[in-house]
Design a protein around this motif. Structure first.
Motif, PDB file in Angstrom:
ATOM      1  N   THR A  86       2.539  16.439  34.817  1.00 17.56           N
ATOM      2  CA  THR A  86       3.792  17.181  34.719  1.00 17.56           C
ATOM      3  C   THR A  86       3.725  18.443  35.573  1.00 17.56           C
ATOM      4  O   THR A  86       4.440  19.405  35.313  1.00 17.56           O
ATOM      5  N   LEU A  89       5.533  18.511  41.356  1.00 19.45           N
ATOM      6  CA  LEU A  89       6.040  17.370  42.114  1.00 19.45           C
ATOM      7  C   LEU A  89       6.219  16.135  41.243  1.00 19.45           C
ATOM      8  O   LEU A  89       7.264  15.481  41.266  1.00 19.45           O
ATOM      9  N   ALA A  91       6.542  16.108  37.992  1.00 19.10           N
ATOM     10  CA  ALA A  91       7.575  16.419  36.997  1.00 19.10           C
ATOM     11  C   ALA A  91       8.954  16.150  37.572  1.00 19.10           C
ATOM     12  O   ALA A  91       9.796  15.490  36.937  1.00 19.10           O
ATOM     13  N   VAL A  92       9.173  16.640  38.783  1.00 21.56           N
ATOM     14  CA  VAL A  92      10.469  16.471  39.443  1.00 21.56           C
ATOM     15  C   VAL A  92      10.745  14.994  39.723  1.00 21.56           C
ATOM     16  O   VAL A  92      11.859  14.498  39.530  1.00 21.56           O
ATOM     17  N   MET A  93       9.720  14.279  40.124  1.00 19.04           N
ATOM     18  CA  MET A  93       9.882  12.867  40.469  1.00 19.04           C
ATOM     19  C   MET A  93      10.049  11.975  39.226  1.00 19.04           C
ATOM     20  O   MET A  93      10.248  10.771  39.346  1.00 19.04           O
ATOM     21  N   GLY A  94       9.941  12.567  38.041  1.00 19.98           N
ATOM     22  CA  GLY A  94      10.167  11.798  36.816  1.00 19.98           C
ATOM     23  C   GLY A  94       9.102  11.955  35.754  1.00 19.98           C
ATOM     24  O   GLY A  94       9.221  11.404  34.657  1.00 19.98           O
ATOM     25  N   GLY A  95       8.046  12.712  36.053  1.00 16.04           N
ATOM     26  CA  GLY A  95       6.971  12.907  35.095  1.00 16.04           C
ATOM     27  C   GLY A  95       7.445  13.552  33.789  1.00 16.04           C
ATOM     28  O   GLY A  95       6.964  13.208  32.710  1.00 16.04           O
ATOM     29  N   CYS A 130      -0.350  12.800  44.801  1.00 16.05           N
ATOM     30  CA  CYS A 130       1.067  13.172  44.855  1.00 16.05           C
ATOM     31  C   CYS A 130       1.919  12.165  45.623  1.00 16.05           C
ATOM     32  O   CYS A 130       3.118  12.034  45.353  1.00 16.05           O
ATOM     33  N   ALA A 133       3.573   9.670  43.271  1.00 21.59           N
ATOM     34  CA  ALA A 133       4.286  10.262  42.129  1.00 21.59           C
ATOM     35  C   ALA A 133       5.441   9.385  41.664  1.00 21.59           C
ATOM     36  O   ALA A 133       6.086   8.747  42.493  1.00 21.59           O
ATOM     37  N   PRO A 134       5.713   9.383  40.339  1.00 23.99           N
ATOM     38  CA  PRO A 134       4.990  10.059  39.269  1.00 23.99           C
ATOM     39  C   PRO A 134       3.702   9.313  38.896  1.00 23.99           C
ATOM     40  O   PRO A 134       3.678   8.089  38.878  1.00 23.99           O
ATOM     41  N   ASN A 145       3.052   5.489  40.795  1.00 27.36           N
ATOM     42  CA  ASN A 145       4.486   5.189  40.874  1.00 27.36           C
ATOM     43  C   ASN A 145       5.047   4.707  39.534  1.00 27.36           C
ATOM     44  O   ASN A 145       5.645   3.645  39.430  1.00 27.36           O
ATOM     45  N   MET A 146       4.835   5.525  38.521  1.00 23.04           N
ATOM     46  CA  MET A 146       5.229   5.120  37.170  1.00 23.04           C
ATOM     47  C   MET A 146       6.714   5.368  36.906  1.00 23.04           C
ATOM     48  O   MET A 146       7.361   6.166  37.578  1.00 23.04           O
ATOM     49  N   THR A 147       7.221   4.647  35.903  1.00 20.86           N
ATOM     50  CA  THR A 147       8.578   4.852  35.392  1.00 20.86           C
ATOM     51  C   THR A 147       8.455   4.933  33.867  1.00 20.86           C
ATOM     52  O   THR A 147       7.415   4.530  33.316  1.00 20.86           O
TER      53      THR A 147
END
Lengths: 248, 434
Positions: A86, A89, A91-95, A130, A133-134, A145-147
């Motif tokens: 989190t 970067l 966090a912004v990308m979805g973390g 990074c 990310a996430p 590259n998690m969702t």
């Protein structure tokens, strides 16, 4: 409570090996703490006393070091310790969303474990991945590259005892205790498993290959870049964008 | 004219066995070692000086000069320590390098240790990267088996022991003297300098500490010569480096290029900003380097040019954020990071980052005032240059640079009484039409 005679003998053999790696014994403290964590799953009072005895220092000195580093846990963590990056970067990308949904799904917060002892959660700082990310980590293996969906599936699979493979790592996850043993410097023989590099790590190399770009050959090194220009710059090269377009 | 990529360290990464000794040697690995062992150690130091290699860990100090600072004689043994504690937010080059190509680092360690006449070297790797640690452990074991490490290396009479030492989760240990304390088995807190590690480092002995990428560049310099290395890059920033693109980019990843490449060129290779969006702000070298905007797309990414434009090249960690991203949220999160990672030794950093966090939280929630911005800048003045080490200085970069470049956005937060951005729009899955 303290270690059984057999456990103590085994740990002492390992400790001896660790201490022998270093010019000065005290350097062995960090790996020794990983070692006792591989035994107990966290830094127990027994573990602290064991480290102190091995190095001839006080338990207070060991505790002072153990509490400085976030990887040493003061309470038992889950068999699978799940980290969600989190930092900015990720966090912004979805973390942030992954963290919120996972925390709610499991009903645990930062550095807490599920009642069955299977899963614990941690908000991670940057884990040097990074471009993927996430990012999530389980027992310090990369999940790229998690969702939120993939994250839920991952912890559900882990709780159900299914085999799970990291994105860049061995063919299956090892447990928290097994991971700690590798960190203490005892290889588990699985270095050859898994990919050598993730797809993102190869992006630049692919562009270079497609365009026939290389570092200058050793025998034809241009004589100096003293004019301030970058001599790695090729003349008349196609725009990388257009070149890529052609090769698609 | 377009800058072209120059894969050297990344060249073999697409080979499935790139991390094995066999795979590395097939690509020419360990030839430089044989050449080096036949050279006078001082000639290697000179070659590294002549190449113009500057530290790849962020500070950009000339590597050969650092080696030259070791006193000619000392009662204590000399040490080489590799800083593999890659933790600066955005920085993600050493980890894939050690995963895909650990032998180039091991070869670099052997050559560099020989050059500085050290018989004991350490790789201090952060702990949170288990598979990278496995790969390093295996590479070191393979090098011992091949006679590249241990006693009388390849019959040269030179001895070297190499230990992979695993950290335990502390960003501060990337600071070289904190790393030494950690490696000695203590809390990782920075030491007062001078004495510098070259004079009194690990166990008080003369010590060289270099970044993974710096040491990994040494075999190619020995193999191809300093002129070859210096033929890439710019006048004062020679050679190649790995540029890491992350965030709102079509194809994020690692791009190895001569120093002096621009973000515009790199973005072109990476397919640009993600579809339908535009660049808002970016870091040239990690979170500790002041943020840039669209107006800096053509700044050559070398030490001098980035410095002249008001930031730092750092670790070439290009974190890219598009217009969906709230700069206040980004800066808050970085500040939380610095507060979490502050070792607590000095007051400006320990207390300053704590107050950053409190104030930015309030600002992000739309409860701040214009006066808070002045307080933030005043606070930054009291951290920058007054902290014990570079962590505190680094913490001020996102705060001051964001207020300088995005003051209006801070104002918008408290004028609206909340954050004007939808965080869902900036996610990996939320960029399209949401």
């Amino acid at each position: 409570m303290s270690y059984s005679v057999e456990t103590r003998e085994r740990l002492e053999r390992d400790a001896k090996e660790i201490i022998a790696r270093y010019p000065k014994p005290r350097s062995a403290l960090l790996p020794l703490l990983h070692l006792v964590q591989s035994e107990d799953g966290y830094i127990s009072q027994d573990g602290i006393e064991f480290c102190a005895e091995q190095l001839g220092i006080t338990p207070a000195q060991v505790t002072g070091v153990a509490t400085f580093y976030t990887m040493y846990k003061r309470e038992p963590v889950g068999e699978y310790h799940v980290g969600v990056c989190t930092n900015t970067l990720c966090a912004v990308m979805g973390g942030d969303q992954i963290w919120e949904e996972l925390s709610e799904h499991l009903g645990v917060g930062h550095d807490e474990a599920t009642p069955d002892g299977k899963i614990s959660l941690e908000r991670l700082e940057c884990n040097a991945a990074c471009d993927f990310a996430p990012v999530m980590m389980v027992n310090w293996e990369f999940f790229d590259n998690m969702t939120p969906e993939k994250a839920r599936q991952l912890v559900d699979d882990l709780r159900a005892g299914k085999q799970v493979a990291p994105t860049r790592g061995p063919n299956r996850l090892c447990t928290w205790k097994e991971a700690s043993r590798v960190l203490a410097g005892f290889p588990d023989g699985r270095a050859h498993e898994g990919v050598q590099a993730g797809p993102e790590s190869l992006r630049g190399l692919e562009v270079a290959k497609r365009n026939g770009w290389t570092a200058p050959p050793a025998d034809q090194a241009p004589d100096g870049g003293a004019d301030g220009s970058a001599d790695g710059r090729g003349d008349g090269q196609a725009e990388p964008g257009s070149q890529e377009g052609r090769n698609k | 004219m377009t800058t072209t990529l120059t894969p050297v360290l990344t060249r073999n990464w697409d080979q499935p066995d790139s991390f094995t000794r066999e795979g590395y040697e097939r690509a020419g690995g360990y030839r430089a070692l044989r050449k080096a062992l036949a050279m006078d150690p001082d000639a290697i130091v000179q070659a590294v000086k002549d190449s113009g290699l500057r530290g790849r860990g962020g500070a950009g100090f000339p590597t050969g000069m650092k080696w030259g600072f070791l006193p000619p004689s000392s009662p204590n043994p000399r040490y080489l320590v590799v800083n593999a504690d890659e933790s600066e937010p955005g920085t993600c080059k050493d980890i894939p390098l050690m995963m895909a190509n650990p032998h180039v680092l091991v070869e670099g360690v052997i050559i560099s240790s020989y050059a500085i006449r050290s018989n004991h070297a350490f790789i201090y790797v952060r702990g949170e990267v288990l598979h990278v640690i496995r790969r390093l452990q295996q590479a070191v074991a393979e090098a011992y088996e091949a006679g590249y490490l241990g006693k009388d290396i390849l019959g040269s009479g030179y001895d070297l022991e190499l230990v992979v030492h695993t950290g335990a989760g502390a960003y501060i240990c990337g600071e070289e003297t904190a790393l030494l304390d950690s490696l000695e088995g203590y809390r990782g807190q920075p030491r007062l300098k001078p004495p510098f590690p070259a004079v009194a480092g690990l166990y008080g002995g003369p010590t060289v500490i270099n970044n993974v990428e710096s040491i990994s560049s040494v075999p190619s310099i020995v193999a191809n010569g300093p002129d070859w290395f210096a033929s890439m890059g710019t006048e004062k920033s020679k050679g190649f480096g790995i540029f890491s693109l992350s965030g709102h980019v079509t194809r994020p990843g690692q791009y190895e290029a001569p120093l002096g490449v621009t973000l515009r060129e790199l973005l072109d290779m990476a397919g640009g900003i993600r579809a339908g969006h535009r660049l808002k702000f970016w870091t040239p070298g990690g979170s500790s380097t002041p943020i840039f905007t669209e107006e800096h797309l053509d700044v050559p990414l070398d030490f001098e040019s980035v410095g002249a434009a008001g930031s730092m090249l750092g670790t070439r960690a290009l974190q890219i954020f598009d217009e969906t991203t709230c700069v206040v949220r980004a800066v808050l999160r970085w500040s939380e990071f610095y507060a979490h990672e502050s070792c607590g030794k000095c007051t400006p950093c320990r207390e300053g980052t704590y107050w950053y966090k409190q104030m930015l939280k309030r600002l992000e929630a739309g409860q701040g005032t214009e006066e808070d911005l002045e307080t933030l800048l005043d606070l930054s003045d009291n951290i920058l240059g007054r902290a014990f080490c570079a962590l505190g200085d680094g913490a001020t970069s996102p705060v001051t640079s964001s207020i300088k470049r995005f003051r209006d956005e801070y104002v918008q937060h408290f004028e609206q009484g909340g954050c004007p951005f939808d965080p869902a729009a900036s996610t990996l899955w939320g960029g399209d039409g949401k």
